[in-house]
Scaffold this motif. Structure first.
Motif, PDB file in Angstrom:
ATOM      1  N   ALA A 152       0.830  -1.202   0.000  1.00  0.00           N
ATOM      2  CA  ALA A 152       0.000   0.000   0.000  1.00  0.00           C
ATOM      3  C   ALA A 152       0.869   1.259   0.000  1.00  0.00           C
ATOM      4  CB  ALA A 152      -0.921  -0.007   1.214  1.00  0.00           C
TER       5      ALA A 152
ATOM      6  N   ARG B  87       2.577   1.661  -3.473  1.00  0.00           N
ATOM      7  CA  ARG B  87       1.613   2.085  -4.480  1.00  0.00           C
ATOM      8  C   ARG B  87       1.342   3.591  -4.384  1.00  0.00           C
ATOM      9  NH1 ARG B  87      -2.565  -1.104  -3.274  1.00  0.00           N
ATOM     10  NH2 ARG B  87      -2.150  -2.719  -4.824  1.00  0.00           N
ATOM     11  N   ARG B  88       1.095   4.048  -3.154  1.00  0.00           N
ATOM     12  CA  ARG B  88       0.829   5.478  -2.968  1.00  0.00           C
ATOM     13  C   ARG B  88       2.058   6.320  -3.309  1.00  0.00           C
ATOM     14  NH1 ARG B  88      -1.547   3.647   1.876  1.00  0.00           N
ATOM     15  NH2 ARG B  88       0.244   4.405   3.067  1.00  0.00           N
TER      16      ARG B  88
ATOM     17  N   GLU C 218       2.818   6.365  -7.120  1.00  0.00           N
ATOM     18  CA  GLU C 218       1.784   7.135  -7.832  1.00  0.00           C
ATOM     19  C   GLU C 218       1.979   8.630  -7.605  1.00  0.00           C
ATOM     20  OE1 GLU C 218      -1.806   5.404  -6.385  1.00  0.00           O
ATOM     21  OE2 GLU C 218      -1.930   3.949  -8.040  1.00  0.00           O
ATOM     22  N   ARG C 219       2.329   9.013  -6.371  1.00  0.00           N
ATOM     23  CA  ARG C 219       2.577  10.437  -6.099  1.00  0.00           C
ATOM     24  C   ARG C 219       3.753  10.948  -6.907  1.00  0.00           C
ATOM     25  NH1 ARG C 219       1.218   9.313  -0.559  1.00  0.00           N
ATOM     26  NH2 ARG C 219       3.434   8.989  -0.080  1.00  0.00           N
TER      27      ARG C 219
END
Length: 218
Positions: A205, A208-209, A212-213
């Protein structure tokens, strides 16, 4: 005079002395020494690592087995395996005293292989180990679980590039295992049918965050 009192005489606080006196390994190897002998050992460590005696005491307190090492040999081994200078070797050891007792040839061989899979060359691997020597303490199983996550994220279109490596290095303490299992990698959990998409490994998690940021900011 009790061993705890001897340690206080060697410069440790009452609380520090109590902790060390209660460590079986440390006590067995040092309880027959005088305060002067223990102080001399601390001074020797400080000289070898070019640090203060307080820093040497902190290293012993953090990892009592540290006191029994051949510190000249420790630094020579780190310099030889990682190709770094004495000051850099000493800094790495003092930031994580457990690093001193590692089999550095094995550590570098293992992490270089893991690094290649993750997209980091050996120079990057060495740089990160010396910057954060705690990385040398993780098991191969843990690294493979993290790589498993990288493979899953690639399926989502998040490429396993330097950005992902950067995010992982900042969040390496996050568990790469599937919650509610006995340390199963995500691929293993899928194979056994126990993986819940709503409960990914904590590291997944975060990666992924983070990736993506970075993509949005690029």
């Amino acid at each position: 005079m009790t061993f705890q009192e001897i340690l206080v005489g060697a410069g440790f606080s009452q609380a520090e002395a109590a902790k060390l006196a209660g460590d079986e390994y440390f006590a067995q190897r040092n309880s027959n020494k005088s305060a002067e002998e223990i102080s001399a050992s601390i001074r020797s460590m400080a000289g070898i690592y070019s640090c203060s005696e307080d820093d040497a005491r902190k290293a012993v307190l953090s990892h009592p087995r540290f006191a029994g090492l051949d510190h000249k040999r420790v630094l020579e081994g780190i310099e030889r395996e990682y190709g770094c200078e004495r000051a850099q070797s000493a800094k790495a050891v003092l930031s994580f005293p457990q690093f001193a007792g590692r089999d550095h040839k094995r550590v570098l061989r293992q992490l270089s292989r893991i690094g290649r899979i993750a997209g980091a060359d050996q120079s990057r691997v060495i740089e990160e180990i010396l910057k954060r020597p705690v990385l040398a303490s993780y098991s191969a199983k843990r690294y493979l679980a993290a790589i498993d996550i990288g493979r899953e994220l690639r399926k989502e279109g998040l490429h396993n590039d330097s950005a992902m490596v950067d995010v992982w290095l900042k969040n390496d303490i996050k568990s790469p295992y599937v919650p509610g299992t006995k340390r199963l990698r995500i691929s293993q959990a899928r194979e056994t049918g126990v993986y819940d998409e709503a409960s990914p490994p904590p590291l997944m998690a975060v990666l992924r965050r983070g990736v993506e940021r970075r993509k949005l900011a690029a």
